[in-house]
Structures are given as structure tokens and as C-alpha cells.
Design a protein around this motif. Structure first.
Motif, mmCIF file in Angstrom:
data_model
loop_
_atom_site.group_PDB
_atom_site.id
_atom_site.type_symbol
_atom_site.label_atom_id
_atom_site.label_comp_id
_atom_site.label_asym_id
_atom_site.label_seq_id
_atom_site.Cartn_x
_atom_site.Cartn_y
_atom_site.Cartn_z
ATOM 1 N N ILE A 164 82.295 52.327 22.852
ATOM 2 C CA ILE A 164 82.107 51.060 22.147
ATOM 3 C C ILE A 164 80.840 51.098 21.302
ATOM 4 C CG2 ILE A 164 81.621 48.600 22.484
ATOM 5 C CD1 ILE A 164 83.539 48.668 24.853
ATOM 6 N N SER A 165 79.783 51.711 21.821
ATOM 7 C CA SER A 165 78.543 51.828 21.042
ATOM 8 C C SER A 165 78.766 52.668 19.793
ATOM 9 C CB SER A 165 77.439 52.452 21.900
ATOM 10 O OG SER A 165 77.077 51.599 22.969
ATOM 11 N N ILE A 166 79.508 53.760 19.921
ATOM 12 C CA ILE A 166 79.803 54.612 18.758
ATOM 13 C C ILE A 166 80.626 53.831 17.736
ATOM 14 C CG2 ILE A 166 81.060 56.664 18.001
ATOM 15 C CD1 ILE A 166 80.296 57.952 20.687
ATOM 16 N N LEU A 167 81.608 53.056 18.228
ATOM 17 C CA LEU A 167 82.409 52.220 17.330
ATOM 18 C C LEU A 167 81.514 51.230 16.588
ATOM 19 C CD1 LEU A 167 85.136 51.144 16.272
ATOM 20 C CD2 LEU A 167 85.225 49.670 18.301
ATOM 21 N N GLY A 168 80.538 50.652 17.299
ATOM 22 C CA GLY A 168 79.614 49.720 16.666
ATOM 23 C C GLY A 168 78.793 50.375 15.570
ATOM 24 N N ILE A 169 78.379 51.606 15.788
ATOM 25 C CA ILE A 169 77.598 52.335 14.774
ATOM 26 C C ILE A 169 78.447 52.599 13.531
ATOM 27 C CG2 ILE A 169 76.437 54.514 14.267
ATOM 28 C CD1 ILE A 169 75.599 54.585 17.237
ATOM 29 N N ILE A 170 79.694 52.996 13.749
ATOM 30 C CA ILE A 170 80.597 53.228 12.607
ATOM 31 C C ILE A 170 80.814 51.933 11.832
ATOM 32 C CG2 ILE A 170 82.945 53.878 11.953
ATOM 33 C CD1 ILE A 170 82.972 55.743 14.412
ATOM 34 N N SER A 171 81.032 50.850 12.575
ATOM 35 C CA SER A 171 81.216 49.545 11.941
ATOM 36 C C SER A 171 79.962 49.125 11.178
ATOM 37 C CB SER A 171 81.562 48.501 13.005
ATOM 38 O OG SER A 171 81.650 47.211 12.459
ATOM 39 N N LEU A 172 78.789 49.458 11.720
ATOM 40 C CA LEU A 172 77.527 49.098 11.063
ATOM 41 C C LEU A 172 77.386 49.794 9.710
ATOM 42 C CD1 LEU A 172 74.761 47.699 11.174
ATOM 43 C CD2 LEU A 172 73.902 49.693 12.422
ATOM 44 N N VAL A 173 77.802 51.044 9.639
ATOM 45 C CA VAL A 173 77.734 51.784 8.368
ATOM 46 C C VAL A 173 78.603 51.098 7.317
ATOM 47 C CG1 VAL A 173 78.294 53.962 7.240
ATOM 48 C CG2 VAL A 173 77.208 53.978 9.502
ATOM 49 N N VAL A 174 79.815 50.714 7.716
ATOM 50 C CA VAL A 174 80.721 50.038 6.772
ATOM 51 C C VAL A 174 80.167 48.665 6.399
ATOM 52 C CG1 VAL A 174 83.068 49.195 6.422
ATOM 53 C CG2 VAL A 174 82.686 51.284 7.751
ATOM 54 N N ALA A 230 85.072 46.240 7.918
ATOM 55 C CA ALA A 230 84.252 46.494 9.107
ATOM 56 C C ALA A 230 84.760 45.689 10.299
ATOM 57 C CB ALA A 230 82.792 46.151 8.819
ATOM 58 N N ALA A 231 85.108 44.411 10.063
ATOM 59 C CA ALA A 231 85.613 43.558 11.143
ATOM 60 C C ALA A 231 86.950 44.079 11.668
ATOM 61 C CB ALA A 231 85.756 42.120 10.653
ATOM 62 N N ALA A 232 87.852 44.461 10.753
ATOM 63 C CA ALA A 232 89.159 44.979 11.164
ATOM 64 C C ALA A 232 89.005 46.306 11.898
ATOM 65 C CB ALA A 232 90.062 45.149 9.942
ATOM 66 N N LEU A 233 88.106 47.149 11.403
ATOM 67 C CA LEU A 233 87.858 48.440 12.050
ATOM 68 C C LEU A 233 87.364 48.243 13.482
ATOM 69 C CD1 LEU A 233 87.539 51.556 11.801
ATOM 70 C CD2 LEU A 233 85.210 51.133 10.997
ATOM 71 N N ALA A 234 86.441 47.298 13.670
ATOM 72 C CA ALA A 234 85.912 47.035 15.006
ATOM 73 C C ALA A 234 87.002 46.501 15.925
ATOM 74 C CB ALA A 234 84.757 46.033 14.920
ATOM 75 N N LEU A 235 87.819 45.591 15.426
ATOM 76 C CA LEU A 235 88.871 44.988 16.247
ATOM 77 C C LEU A 235 89.920 46.020 16.651
ATOM 78 C CD1 LEU A 235 89.908 42.311 17.417
ATOM 79 C CD2 LEU A 235 91.175 41.950 15.291
ATOM 80 N N ILE A 236 90.388 46.806 15.696
ATOM 81 C CA ILE A 236 91.403 47.819 15.994
ATOM 82 C C ILE A 236 90.822 48.923 16.871
ATOM 83 C CG2 ILE A 236 92.899 49.583 14.967
ATOM 84 C CD1 ILE A 236 93.111 47.755 12.499
#
Length: 396
Positions: free
Chosen positions: A251-261, A275-281
């Protein structure tokens, strides 16, 4: 200037204690604790942790994270309109009425707020009440919301990694073959106190370069809110701590990826929705993968041919004081091999004043633990096992 900031800080703290979510989640956490105790009593005829343990966890484990995030948000000058804050509160309350902590992930609460804000702004011309109820909703900066989402998702992963494995709740389920199988569940919520900038107050920027995300020259006020995140995971194929920490790391890694977007959306605003859709999916895929991995693994807490697997220990019990942990296997008691709780009880009676256990630890190495037994302890070590002979479990 300093006095005005201090006064506004006091007002923000007062608003924090007036926030309805702060008190609603007292009920939420109490009910989660009540249902947990019922499940544990059904499995073991005794509760592991008291009904208020969930409340203590919810209102203490996220405070430091909230302070760190608040400082970060203030330094970056991230802000949110009052109407958007109201919408977030309403949406978070609506989601929490399911009484399912898994739906309190930032991907749902803040991700949902981003899409709801866009929807309401899209129909605001046909619905005048939207502007009246959600003040300044049309001033929402979606890039800022996606940044909030990403930072909070990283924080959520860290909280899961560091604390979600504390006091996991053991219980018994029935396998497809009708055999009792031990499970652990982490059903957690965290209260994260957040200090936010809201346009429309009397404070002005103390520095020419701040806030980084421009408020368009508007004065602002400080608002502290109790933000809640939740997490649910059931574990049957591994040790609770190992499985939960893998999820937290993902989840932390997903958050970092979402932060970049989300950061890129400052130049390309449509990326805030990406970014929101990426985090949700991504969060959904992480949950599904964890379940598939756990379901495909062999049952960790089940009857063994070489000893008794410890499903859990009661707090402050002799077993806990002896350092016995969930997932370890007791192979001998007072020199006698044990495979069932009946054999365990019989072996304890060999010596009514002293207990010596041979324990197979998580590292697959044998260690010996011993303890003097006092009156009433010779049959109550506070260890929870899965009873393999019949459909029940016992605490010995």
C-alpha cells in the motif's frame, strides 16, 4: 502576527473537539470491540482483549502520523475549500455506516470525494442548493486533493506495517472438510488528526513563497479535523505479522506511485483523476492478491502431528509472561509429548508447582521455557489452541 496565529490555532483545536466524526467513531470502535469479543467467546469461551481495546487503538496509534502529516501539509501550503471539507466529512460518515473498516481506506474516502466533487460541480448550475450548502466547492483544486490522497495512502501503508499486527484477534472457522482451522483477523481503524488550511479566514501568508500551492491571494483559517482510516485482513495461511506487513508495504508503494502522478497533475490537471483511479484500482488488486495468496497457502493454525500450534495467548497470562507467541508449537510439556489439549492438560498435572515446555519457535529451532506455577495456574496458562478431535477449541 504570532498572536493571531496562536489564537487561530486554539480555535482550530476547539473545532476539532466539535467535529461529529470524533464522537461517532467512539461508537464505531466500541461496536467493533463488542463484535470481536463475541467472536472470541464463541471460539474459546473467553475474550482475549477487553471491549475497549479497539477504542484505545483507534485514538492513540495515529496521533504521531497526524502531527507529521499536518506539518508537511502546512509546509507545502496544501489547502482545501470548506465545502469540500464538508463533503469529505459526509462521505466518510456515509461509508463508516457500513461498520466495515475495510471501506475506510483513503482510496475510498478521499478518492470518492474527488469524484463526488467533480460530479457536484458539474450539476451545480442546475442545483443552486449545492453552492449554498457546500461553500466554495467550485474552488476545489483537484491536484491538491490527489496529493492529499497520495500522502494519506502512504501514511495508511506505514500505519498498517507498523501497528496493524498488534492485538490481532484469533478465532476458529470450519474448513471445507469440517475440521476446525485457526484464523487471525486485523480489524483496525486509526484516528489521524490533521491541521488543514481553509480559504476564507483572517490569516495571511507570512512568507512571499508560501503557500506553495497558491490560495490566489485569499486569507485563510486553520481547521483541525479527525480523519479516520481503516483496515481489514483475515489471515489463515501465515503468521499475522508477516502477512499484514506485506500488505502495508504494498500500500505504501502504491501511495508513492500515486504521489508521482498527483504531482504531475499540477501541470496536467486531468492526471489528478488518474491518480485517484490508480489508487482505488491498485488497492483493490492488493486486497485480491492477498486473499488469493492466503487462501492458496496451507492452513497455518491447524492440527499438527508433532505438537500443539499456539493460536494466541491471553494478555497478562502465565503463557504470555513465558514469551510464547502465536504460531509457535509446543511439542513437550514436563518431558511428555503432546498433540492434543487433553494431553497438554494431563502433562501439566505431572508437576503442580512447576511447568517446563519444549517450544518450536518461528525460526524452527527448539527452545525450553519454564516457570513456577502458583495456586490456580496449573491448568490455566492462558494459551489458545485449535482443538483437532472435535469441533471446538480450548484455552489451556
Amino acid at each position: 502576527m504570532v498572536g493571531q496565529w496562536l489564537l487561530e490555532l486554539l480555535f482550530s483545536i476547539g473545532r476539532f473537539f466539535l467535529h461529529p466524526l470524533l464522537y461517532f467513531f467512539l461508537i464505531f470502535s466500541f461496536l467493533n470491540g463488542y463484535w470481536r469479543v463475541r467472536r472470541e467467546r464463541k471460539s474459546f469461551h473467553v475474550r482475549v482483549y477487553d471491549v475497549f481495546d479497539d477504542i484505545r487503538f483507534t485514538y492513540t496509534k495515529g496521533i504521531i502520523a497526524g502531527l507529521i502529516l499536518s506539518v508537511l501539509f502546512m509546509l507545502l501550503g496544501l489547502w482545501i475549500p470548506f465545502g469540500t471539507l464538508v463533503l469529505l466529512t459526509i462521505w466518510l460518515l456515509a461509508v463508516s455506516l457500513t461498520f466495515q473498516p475495510r471501506f475506510l481506506s483513503s482510496t475510498i474516502s478521499l478518492g470518492g470525494t474527488i469524484f463526488l466533487t467533480a460530479l457536484l460541480n458539474g450539476v451545480a448550475d442546475q442545483s443552486p442548493w449545492i453552492d449554498e450548502f457546500f461553500v466554495s466547492l467550485d474552488k476545489t483544486n483537484y491536484s491538491v486533493l490527489s496529493l492529499f490522497l497520495s500522502f494519506l495512502l502512504i501514511c495508511e501503508g506505514i500505519l498498517i506495517y507498523r501497528t496493524a499486527h498488534y492485538h490481532t484477534s484469533p478465532f476458529i472457522i470450519k474448513s471445507k472438510r469440517g475440521m476446525p482451522i485457526g484464523n487471525h483477523v486485523a480489524n483496525r481503524t486509526w484516528m489521524i488528526p490533521l491541521m488543514l488550511l481553509v480559504p476564507g479566514g483572517s490569516l495571511e501568508s507570512p512568507f512571499s513563497w508560501w503557500p506553495i500551492i497558491s490560495l490566489n491571494g485569499e486569507p485563510f483559517m486553520l481547521v483541525m479535523i479527525p480523519y479516520f482510516v481503516g483496515f481489514y485482513q483475515r489471515i489463515q495461511g501465515s503468521l499475522p505479522k508477516e502477512s499484514i506487513q506485506v500488505t502495508g508495504r504494498r500500500i505504501s508503494i502504491l501511495g508513492i506511485i500515486s504521489l508521482v502522478v498527483a504531482a504531475a497533475s499540477l501541470w496536467a490537471p486531468f492526471l489528478s483523476f488518474v491518480a485517484a483511479a490508480l489508487a482505488l484500482i491498485g488497492k483493490g488488486l492488493i486486497t485480491v492478491k492477498q486473499r488469493m495468496n492466503d487462501n492458496s497457502a496451507a492452513f497455518y493454525f491447524s492440527k499438527q502431528d508433532y505438537g500443539l500450534v499456539v493460536l494466541g495467548t491471553l494478555p497478562q497470562s502465565p503463557g504470555e509472561k513465558m514469551g510464547i507467541k502465536a504460531g509457535e508449537v509446543i511439542t513437550k510439556v514436563n518431558g511428555k509429548n503432546v498433540k492434543t489439549t487433553y494431553e497438554f492438560y494431563e502433562a501439566l498435572q505431572i508437576s503442580r508447582t512447576h511447568c517446563k515446555l519444549e517450544v518450536l519457535g518461528h525460526n524452527k529451532e527448539i527452545r525450553f521455557v519454564q516457570r513456577a506455577l502458583y495456586e490456580g495456574e496449573h491448568h490455566e496458562l492462558g494459551l489458545l489452541f485449535v482443538q483437532g478431535e472435535k469441533w471446538k477449541s480450548e484455552a489451556s
